[in-house]
Design an enzyme around this catalytic site. Structure first.
Site, PDB file in Angstrom:
ATOM      1  N   SER A 276     -10.175  -7.034   7.961  1.00  0.00           N
ATOM      2  CA  SER A 276     -11.322  -7.371   8.816  1.00  0.00           C
ATOM      3  C   SER A 276     -11.964  -8.638   8.269  1.00  0.00           C
ATOM      4  CB  SER A 276     -12.350  -6.229   8.764  1.00  0.00           C
ATOM      5  OG  SER A 276     -13.583  -6.643   9.297  1.00  0.00           O
TER       6      SER A 276
ATOM      7  N   TYR B  37     -16.614   0.452   4.287  1.00  0.00           N
ATOM      8  CA  TYR B  37     -15.591  -0.136   5.160  1.00  0.00           C
ATOM      9  C   TYR B  37     -15.066  -1.446   4.567  1.00  0.00           C
ATOM     10  CZ  TYR B  37     -13.576  -2.011   9.500  1.00  0.00           C
ATOM     11  OH  TYR B  37     -12.733  -2.538  10.442  1.00  0.00           O
TER      12      TYR B  37
HETATM   13  P1  NAI Z   1      -9.283   2.232  17.645  1.00  0.00           P
HETATM   14  O1  NAI Z   1     -10.021   3.483  17.316  1.00  0.00           O
HETATM   15  O2  NAI Z   1      -9.310   1.765  19.060  1.00  0.00           O
HETATM   16  O3  NAI Z   1      -7.770   2.350  17.184  1.00  0.00           O
HETATM   17  C1  NAI Z   1      -7.417   2.940  15.972  1.00  0.00           C
HETATM   18  C2  NAI Z   1      -6.332   3.977  16.191  1.00  0.00           C
HETATM   19  O4  NAI Z   1      -6.041   4.536  14.913  1.00  0.00           O
HETATM   20  C3  NAI Z   1      -6.776   5.115  17.105  1.00  0.00           C
HETATM   21  O5  NAI Z   1      -5.838   5.344  18.143  1.00  0.00           O
HETATM   22  C4  NAI Z   1      -6.859   6.317  16.174  1.00  0.00           C
HETATM   23  O6  NAI Z   1      -6.498   7.538  16.809  1.00  0.00           O
HETATM   24  C5  NAI Z   1      -5.875   5.939  15.089  1.00  0.00           C
HETATM   25  N1  NAI Z   1      -6.128   6.626  13.825  1.00  0.00           N
HETATM   26  C6  NAI Z   1      -7.319   6.913  13.255  1.00  0.00           C
HETATM   27  N2  NAI Z   1      -7.126   7.616  12.131  1.00  0.00           N
HETATM   28  C7  NAI Z   1      -5.781   7.773  11.986  1.00  0.00           C
HETATM   29  C8  NAI Z   1      -4.966   8.422  11.039  1.00  0.00           C
HETATM   30  N3  NAI Z   1      -5.498   9.091   9.997  1.00  0.00           N
HETATM   31  N4  NAI Z   1      -3.631   8.371  11.208  1.00  0.00           N
HETATM   32  C9  NAI Z   1      -3.081   7.735  12.269  1.00  0.00           C
HETATM   33  N5  NAI Z   1      -3.810   7.129  13.212  1.00  0.00           N
HETATM   34  C10 NAI Z   1      -5.151   7.147  13.072  1.00  0.00           C
HETATM   35  O7  NAI Z   1      -9.896   1.133  16.666  1.00  0.00           O
HETATM   36  P2  NAI Z   1      -9.539  -0.408  16.370  1.00  0.00           P
HETATM   37  O8  NAI Z   1     -10.824  -1.102  16.379  1.00  0.00           O
HETATM   38  O9  NAI Z   1      -8.458  -0.884  17.227  1.00  0.00           O
HETATM   39  O10 NAI Z   1      -9.051  -0.301  14.860  1.00  0.00           O
HETATM   40  C11 NAI Z   1      -7.779  -0.724  14.406  1.00  0.00           C
HETATM   41  C12 NAI Z   1      -7.942  -1.383  13.059  1.00  0.00           C
HETATM   42  O11 NAI Z   1      -8.671  -2.596  13.220  1.00  0.00           O
HETATM   43  C13 NAI Z   1      -8.721  -0.564  12.051  1.00  0.00           C
HETATM   44  O12 NAI Z   1      -8.100  -0.682  10.786  1.00  0.00           O
HETATM   45  C14 NAI Z   1     -10.080  -1.227  12.057  1.00  0.00           C
HETATM   46  O13 NAI Z   1     -10.741  -1.025  10.844  1.00  0.00           O
HETATM   47  C15 NAI Z   1      -9.686  -2.680  12.258  1.00  0.00           C
HETATM   48  N6  NAI Z   1     -10.715  -3.584  12.747  1.00  0.00           N
HETATM   49  C16 NAI Z   1     -11.373  -3.349  13.916  1.00  0.00           C
HETATM   50  C17 NAI Z   1     -12.300  -4.253  14.383  1.00  0.00           C
HETATM   51  C18 NAI Z   1     -13.012  -4.053  15.673  1.00  0.00           C
HETATM   52  O14 NAI Z   1     -13.991  -4.754  15.929  1.00  0.00           O
HETATM   53  N7  NAI Z   1     -12.587  -3.152  16.527  1.00  0.00           N
HETATM   54  C19 NAI Z   1     -12.616  -5.479  13.638  1.00  0.00           C
HETATM   55  C20 NAI Z   1     -11.883  -5.626  12.415  1.00  0.00           C
HETATM   56  C21 NAI Z   1     -10.955  -4.715  12.006  1.00  0.00           C
END
Ligand code: NAI
Length: 289
Positions: free
Chosen positions: A141, A154
């Protein structure tokens, strides 16, 4: 990288950023494995990707090491070899550091750092074994690079997975595996729902009140980048062998300030010891060590 026909394994690949990456890599001709803890996300993502035989949805909790190995086996059984690993699954808690419980720390570090470690230990040897080369992308991030108040848990986890790529890059480059840290700013996703997959034994949180206040503070999703935009950015970063895959120009000042502040803090008034410098370089830049 010659991507068509090769295979990517994307954790958290059924929603948000992971799904955006899956779309981009599928569009580049790859097979994609979307490994995710949520059945509803897997079903919706499979329909959205509409990639037929080139998409393999797998249920996986990245904190479960045995299940991770089984998922990698299943992916190899279907596609033969794994070439790209995207350690992307992630969860978040936000709020004052002093409110954090051990469970808040353990849950976020367990998924964001522990899940990434599990991905590396499980998949890296498989990539090295087939010898066709590969790429690892850890989703970190911007908050790993630019301090953001209230994100201690985080952001330090994201710094860890960034550092992991920085260390692994020189070690693995010569063996054909490229490592990248993907550090986006805010992206439209479902991460606000992350609490739904929080395990019962880690349920005790210090952030219940802070979460309620934040939820009523407004929705700024329209200002964020889309999953398609960041997915394409990751594809470009892979094609260009970029170590840092960064997005949002709004963070440029912050990134620069950190670089300047750390550079300015080095003890330049002390004489440099050339022997030490040479020894250090020899010991730690030599990938064989
Ligand atoms: P999201 O919640 O839309 O997608 C994340 C996916 O990971 C979900 O489908 C969820 O079910 C899955 N997940 C959660 N825990 C899990 C586990 N223990 N095992 C397998 N799958 C699991 O969220 P997003 O935002 O797309 O997040 C993806 C990555 O991006 C994360 O690492 C987040 O920290 C990072 N991120 C997100 C930002 C944002 O603004 N959305 C900005 C910077 C980084």
């Amino acid at each position: 990288q010659n991507l068509p026909g090769k295979t990517a394994f994307i954790t958290g690949g059924a929603s948000g950023i992971g799904l955006g990456i899956a779309k981009a890599l599928l569009g580049a001709g790859m097979n994609v494995v979307i490994a995710d803890i949520r059945d509803d996300h897997l079903a919706a993502a499979e329909a959205e990707l509409a990639g037929g035989d080139r998409v393999l949805p797998l249920k996986l909790d990245v904190t479960d090491r045995a299940a991770f190995a089984a998922a990698a086996d299943a992916a190899e059984a279907r596609f033969g070899k794994l070439h790209i690993l995207c350690n992307n699954a992630g969860v978040a808690v936000v709020g004052p550091t002093e409110l954090a419980t051990f469970a808040d720390w353990d849950w976020v570090m367990g998924v964001n750092v522990g899940g990434t470690i599990n991905g590396i230990v499980t998949v890296l040897p498989r990539i090295l074994a087939h010898g066709e080369g590969g790429h690892i992308v850890n989703t970190a991030s911007m908050s790993a690079l630019v301090p953001v108040g209230g994100t201690t848990i985080y952001s330090c986890g994201k710094a860890a997975v960034t550092s992991m790529m920085e260390c692994m890059r020189p070690e693995l480059e010569a063996r054909g595996v490229i490592c990248s840290a993907f550090c986006p700013g805010a992206v439209q996703s479902n991460i606000a729902e992350a609490g739904k997959t929080r395990p019962a034994d880690l349920a005790e949180t210090g952030y219940a009140e802070a979460d309620k206040r934040r939820a009523s503070g407004g929705n700024f999703m329209h200002l964020y980048q889309t999953k398609e935009e960041v997915g394409e950015r990751v594809l470009q970063g892979i094609l260009n062998d970029e170590l840092y895959i960064l997005t949002h120009s709004e963070f440029l000042d912050g990134v620069r300030e950190r670089g300047e502040a750390t550079s300015a803090a080095v003890q330049t008034h002390l004489p440099e010891n050339p022997d030490y410098k040479q020894t250090f370089a020899m010991l730690f830049r030599n990938p064989a060590i």
